[in-house]
Design a protein around this motif. Structure first.
Motif, PDB file in Angstrom:
ATOM      1  N   ASN A 212       0.820  -1.214   0.000  1.00  0.00           N
ATOM      2  CA  ASN A 212       0.000   0.000   0.000  1.00  0.00           C
ATOM      3  C   ASN A 212       0.853   1.262   0.000  1.00  0.00           C
ATOM      4  OD1 ASN A 212      -2.447  -1.297  -0.071  1.00  0.00           O
ATOM      5  ND2 ASN A 212      -2.784  -1.225   2.123  1.00  0.00           N
ATOM      6  N   ILE A 213       1.881   1.285   0.829  1.00  0.00           N
ATOM      7  CA  ILE A 213       2.674   2.506   0.969  1.00  0.00           C
ATOM      8  C   ILE A 213       3.582   2.708  -0.241  1.00  0.00           C
ATOM      9  CG2 ILE A 213       4.412   3.673   2.383  1.00  0.00           C
ATOM     10  CD1 ILE A 213       3.261   2.210   4.808  1.00  0.00           C
ATOM     11  N   TRP A 214       4.223   1.648  -0.706  1.00  0.00           N
ATOM     12  CA  TRP A 214       5.123   1.791  -1.858  1.00  0.00           C
ATOM     13  C   TRP A 214       4.370   2.233  -3.103  1.00  0.00           C
ATOM     14  CZ3 TRP A 214      10.384   1.568  -2.235  1.00  0.00           C
ATOM     15  CH2 TRP A 214      10.914   1.566  -3.527  1.00  0.00           C
ATOM     16  N   ASN A 215       3.172   1.716  -3.315  1.00  0.00           N
ATOM     17  CA  ASN A 215       2.414   1.996  -4.531  1.00  0.00           C
ATOM     18  C   ASN A 215       1.471   3.189  -4.387  1.00  0.00           C
ATOM     19  OD1 ASN A 215       3.531  -0.212  -5.954  1.00  0.00           O
ATOM     20  ND2 ASN A 215       2.070  -1.603  -4.981  1.00  0.00           N
ATOM     21  N   ASP A 216       1.462   3.833  -3.241  1.00  0.00           N
ATOM     22  CA  ASP A 216       0.567   4.980  -3.058  1.00  0.00           C
ATOM     23  C   ASP A 216       1.012   6.161  -3.917  1.00  0.00           C
ATOM     24  OD1 ASP A 216      -1.435   6.702  -1.485  1.00  0.00           O
ATOM     25  OD2 ASP A 216       0.468   7.750  -1.196  1.00  0.00           O
ATOM     26  N   PHE A 217       0.032   6.779  -4.541  1.00  0.00           N
ATOM     27  CA  PHE A 217       0.301   7.973  -5.352  1.00  0.00           C
ATOM     28  C   PHE A 217      -0.349   9.215  -4.763  1.00  0.00           C
ATOM     29  CE2 PHE A 217      -1.007  10.906  -8.761  1.00  0.00           C
ATOM     30  CZ  PHE A 217       0.235  11.240  -9.283  1.00  0.00           C
ATOM     31  N   LEU A 218      -1.568   9.077  -4.239  1.00  0.00           N
ATOM     32  CA  LEU A 218      -2.315  10.252  -3.780  1.00  0.00           C
ATOM     33  C   LEU A 218      -1.593  10.983  -2.661  1.00  0.00           C
ATOM     34  CD1 LEU A 218      -4.867  11.978  -3.919  1.00  0.00           C
ATOM     35  CD2 LEU A 218      -5.925  10.403  -2.279  1.00  0.00           C
ATOM     36  N   THR A 232       6.328   6.668  -7.058  1.00  0.00           N
ATOM     37  CA  THR A 232       5.128   6.742  -7.888  1.00  0.00           C
ATOM     38  C   THR A 232       4.979   8.118  -8.531  1.00  0.00           C
ATOM     39  OG1 THR A 232       3.904   7.224  -5.850  1.00  0.00           O
ATOM     40  CG2 THR A 232       3.845   4.957  -6.669  1.00  0.00           C
ATOM     41  N   VAL A 233       5.322   9.154  -7.794  1.00  0.00           N
ATOM     42  CA  VAL A 233       5.260  10.507  -8.353  1.00  0.00           C
ATOM     43  C   VAL A 233       6.344  10.683  -9.415  1.00  0.00           C
ATOM     44  CG1 VAL A 233       5.383  12.972  -7.832  1.00  0.00           C
ATOM     45  CG2 VAL A 233       4.290  11.412  -6.219  1.00  0.00           C
ATOM     46  N   GLY A 234       7.539  10.161  -9.147  1.00  0.00           N
ATOM     47  CA  GLY A 234       8.600  10.236 -10.136  1.00  0.00           C
ATOM     48  C   GLY A 234       8.248   9.503 -11.414  1.00  0.00           C
ATOM     49  N   LEU A 235       7.621   8.334 -11.294  1.00  0.00           N
ATOM     50  CA  LEU A 235       7.200   7.574 -12.474  1.00  0.00           C
ATOM     51  C   LEU A 235       6.149   8.334 -13.270  1.00  0.00           C
ATOM     52  CD1 LEU A 235       7.256   4.942 -14.112  1.00  0.00           C
ATOM     53  CD2 LEU A 235       5.530   4.031 -12.534  1.00  0.00           C
ATOM     54  N   ASN A 236       5.203   8.958 -12.574  1.00  0.00           N
ATOM     55  CA  ASN A 236       4.187   9.755 -13.261  1.00  0.00           C
ATOM     56  C   ASN A 236       4.819  10.936 -13.998  1.00  0.00           C
ATOM     57  OD1 ASN A 236       1.218  10.736 -13.558  1.00  0.00           O
ATOM     58  ND2 ASN A 236       2.248  12.455 -12.594  1.00  0.00           N
ATOM     59  N   ASN A 237       5.758  11.610 -13.348  1.00  0.00           N
ATOM     60  CA  ASN A 237       6.414  12.744 -13.992  1.00  0.00           C
ATOM     61  C   ASN A 237       7.233  12.294 -15.197  1.00  0.00           C
ATOM     62  OD1 ASN A 237       5.302  14.251 -11.961  1.00  0.00           O
ATOM     63  ND2 ASN A 237       7.211  14.540 -10.825  1.00  0.00           N
ATOM     64  N   LEU A 238       7.890  11.149 -15.077  1.00  0.00           N
ATOM     65  CA  LEU A 238       8.701  10.654 -16.192  1.00  0.00           C
ATOM     66  C   LEU A 238       7.833  10.301 -17.394  1.00  0.00           C
ATOM     67  CD1 LEU A 238      11.685   8.230 -15.965  1.00  0.00           C
ATOM     68  CD2 LEU A 238       9.884   7.761 -17.604  1.00  0.00           C
ATOM     69  N   SER A 239       6.738   9.606 -17.150  1.00  0.00           N
ATOM     70  CA  SER A 239       5.883   9.179 -18.262  1.00  0.00           C
ATOM     71  C   SER A 239       5.182  10.347 -18.935  1.00  0.00           C
ATOM     72  CB  SER A 239       4.831   8.175 -17.766  1.00  0.00           C
ATOM     73  OG  SER A 239       3.964   8.777 -16.811  1.00  0.00           O
ATOM     74  N   ASN A 240       4.989  11.449 -18.201  1.00  0.00           N
ATOM     75  CA  ASN A 240       4.337  12.625 -18.777  1.00  0.00           C
ATOM     76  C   ASN A 240       5.320  13.648 -19.317  1.00  0.00           C
ATOM     77  OD1 ASN A 240       1.652  11.818 -18.278  1.00  0.00           O
ATOM     78  ND2 ASN A 240       1.832  12.437 -16.130  1.00  0.00           N
ATOM     79  N   THR A 241       6.621  13.326 -19.256  1.00  0.00           N
ATOM     80  CA  THR A 241       7.645  14.211 -19.793  1.00  0.00           C
ATOM     81  C   THR A 241       8.244  13.565 -21.031  1.00  0.00           C
ATOM     82  OG1 THR A 241       8.201  15.008 -17.580  1.00  0.00           O
ATOM     83  CG2 THR A 241       9.803  15.422 -19.333  1.00  0.00           C
ATOM     84  N   SER A 242       8.146  14.196 -22.145  1.00  0.00           N
ATOM     85  CA  SER A 242       8.676  13.621 -23.383  1.00  0.00           C
ATOM     86  C   SER A 242       9.155  14.734 -24.296  1.00  0.00           C
ATOM     87  CB  SER A 242       7.618  12.773 -24.102  1.00  0.00           C
ATOM     88  OG  SER A 242       6.501  13.566 -24.467  1.00  0.00           O
ATOM     89  N   SER A 243      10.122  14.361 -25.117  1.00  0.00           N
ATOM     90  CA  SER A 243      10.620  15.288 -26.142  1.00  0.00           C
ATOM     91  C   SER A 243       9.858  15.027 -27.432  1.00  0.00           C
ATOM     92  CB  SER A 243      12.126  15.079 -26.328  1.00  0.00           C
ATOM     93  OG  SER A 243      12.399  13.730 -26.661  1.00  0.00           O
ATOM     94  N   SER A 244      10.493  15.210 -28.564  1.00  0.00           N
ATOM     95  CA  SER A 244       9.812  15.002 -29.832  1.00  0.00           C
ATOM     96  C   SER A 244       9.497  13.538 -30.086  1.00  0.00           C
ATOM     97  CB  SER A 244      10.673  15.548 -30.985  1.00  0.00           C
ATOM     98  OG  SER A 244      11.953  14.929 -30.977  1.00  0.00           O
ATOM     99  N   ALA A 255       8.704   1.773 -15.222  1.00  0.00           N
ATOM    100  CA  ALA A 255       7.601   1.114 -14.528  1.00  0.00           C
ATOM    101  C   ALA A 255       8.061  -0.167 -13.846  1.00  0.00           C
ATOM    102  CB  ALA A 255       6.470   0.815 -15.514  1.00  0.00           C
ATOM    103  N   LEU A 256       8.948  -0.909 -14.502  1.00  0.00           N
ATOM    104  CA  LEU A 256       9.460  -2.137 -13.903  1.00  0.00           C
ATOM    105  C   LEU A 256      10.360  -1.840 -12.710  1.00  0.00           C
ATOM    106  CD1 LEU A 256      10.222  -4.164 -17.144  1.00  0.00           C
ATOM    107  CD2 LEU A 256       8.472  -4.679 -15.438  1.00  0.00           C
ATOM    108  N   ILE A 257      11.166  -0.787 -12.809  1.00  0.00           N
ATOM    109  CA  ILE A 257      12.005  -0.399 -11.671  1.00  0.00           C
ATOM    110  C   ILE A 257      11.127  -0.060 -10.462  1.00  0.00           C
ATOM    111  CG2 ILE A 257      13.547   1.411 -10.817  1.00  0.00           C
ATOM    112  CD1 ILE A 257      14.802   1.493 -13.607  1.00  0.00           C
ATOM    113  N   ALA A 258      10.045   0.656 -10.712  1.00  0.00           N
ATOM    114  CA  ALA A 258       9.145   1.020  -9.616  1.00  0.00           C
ATOM    115  C   ALA A 258       8.446  -0.197  -9.018  1.00  0.00           C
ATOM    116  CB  ALA A 258       8.105   2.022 -10.113  1.00  0.00           C
ATOM    117  N   ALA A 259       8.255  -1.248  -9.831  1.00  0.00           N
ATOM    118  CA  ALA A 259       7.527  -2.427  -9.367  1.00  0.00           C
ATOM    119  C   ALA A 259       8.426  -3.488  -8.752  1.00  0.00           C
ATOM    120  CB  ALA A 259       6.747  -3.044 -10.529  1.00  0.00           C
TER     121      ALA A 259
END
Length: 284
Positions: A212-218, A232-244, A255-259
């Protein structure tokens, strides 16, 4: 015999089908993380990498951009480690003490107190965001890892109390009474009798709290600061940050590193339960 064989064949076929259904996304993530972008563009989701490599993993760990910062998931990962270990330990210990008291040392109002704690299990997390923010501000723990630890400990106490209380109900009262007659104190009984008998529920609670604690995002995104964001916040920021060009291999590796820590905990727990079942079968 034929009916039994057909029945087993159908059962195993159904189980393998469901296993493949649920494991296919994991397979896609793993093979995609081992490909480079050329292989991803020229192949398909299910194809194996022609030349597997961990370049995407290295980038996700140390150099991928998470917003304006390009330090990868490494700082977020260690923030989560610093948060999870004490939060899991403290919430589990408090839950064990609460369960011990509410099951073996009942007092006037204990059932009402347990009902109030039980209500916390079903309370939506969004309800506590504003009051918890104010409390953390008063304590001077806002936007810090210590603040996240406090939040997760408080949020976990109802669940851990419920687990331990229901488990300790099954312990014979004669054990406690005999220890009291021998002059054992509250803490001696808890440490020398109750805790040694609590291994199964300790394992279950530790797994539950860690997951619960490791996977918590809220809570992580609401109560963390710039230097205390969890994985979880870092993963969200990474997936929403992209170049061209969107680097799907880096996203999958991240995602696998986080899991991985959660997977490791489940493997260790699985070995424990298999060992326990084997020992029980041998004794039987």
């Amino acid at each position: 015999m034929n009916r039994l064989t057909v029945h087993r064949l159908l059962l195993w076929s159904a189980l393998l089908l469901f296993a493949a259904w649920f494991l296919t996304p994991l397979y896609v993530m793993v093979v995609t993380s081992l490909k480079d972008m050329a292989q991803i563009r020229d192949g398909n989701l299910l194809s194996l990498p022609s030349s597997p490599g961990f370049a995407a993993w290295a980038k996700a760990w140390s150099s991928a951009c998470t917003g304006t910062d390009c330090g990868g998931l490494k700082p977020f990962f260690f923030n989560s480690v610093l948060m999870v270990v004490p939060a899991v330990a403290v919430s589990t210990l408090i839950g064990a003490l609460n369960g011990y008291v509410l099951s073996k040392w009942r007092f006037r109002g204990s059932e009402t107190l347990f009902a109030m704690l039980l209500f916390g299990v079903f309370m939506p997390m969004q309800v506590v965001l504003l009051p918890m923010s104010q409390v953390l501000g008063w304590l001077g723990l806002a936007s810090s890892i210590w603040g996240l630890i406090v939040v997760h400990v408080i949020a976990g106490i109802p669940s851990t109390t419920l687990f331990f209380r229901n488990y300790y109900i099954g312990l014979p009262d004669e054990l406690i009474k005999a220890a009291m007659l021998d002059g054992a104190s509250f803490w001696q009984i808890f440490r020398r009798i109750v805790l040694p008998l609590s291994t199964p529920i300790l394992v279950v609670t530790l797994i539950w709290q860690f997951t619960n604690i490791w996977n918590d995002f809220l809570y992580g995104v609401v109560f963390s600061g710039a230097d205390s964001k969890p994985i979880t916040v870092g993963l969200n920021n990474l997936s929403n940050t992209s170049s061209s060009v969107k680097e799907y291999n880096v996203d999958m590796a991240a995602a696998l590193i986080a899991a991985l820590p959660t997977l490791f905990v489940y493997i260790v727990a699985g070995k424990y339960f298999v060992r326990g079942l084997t020992a029980g079968a041998v004794k039987g």
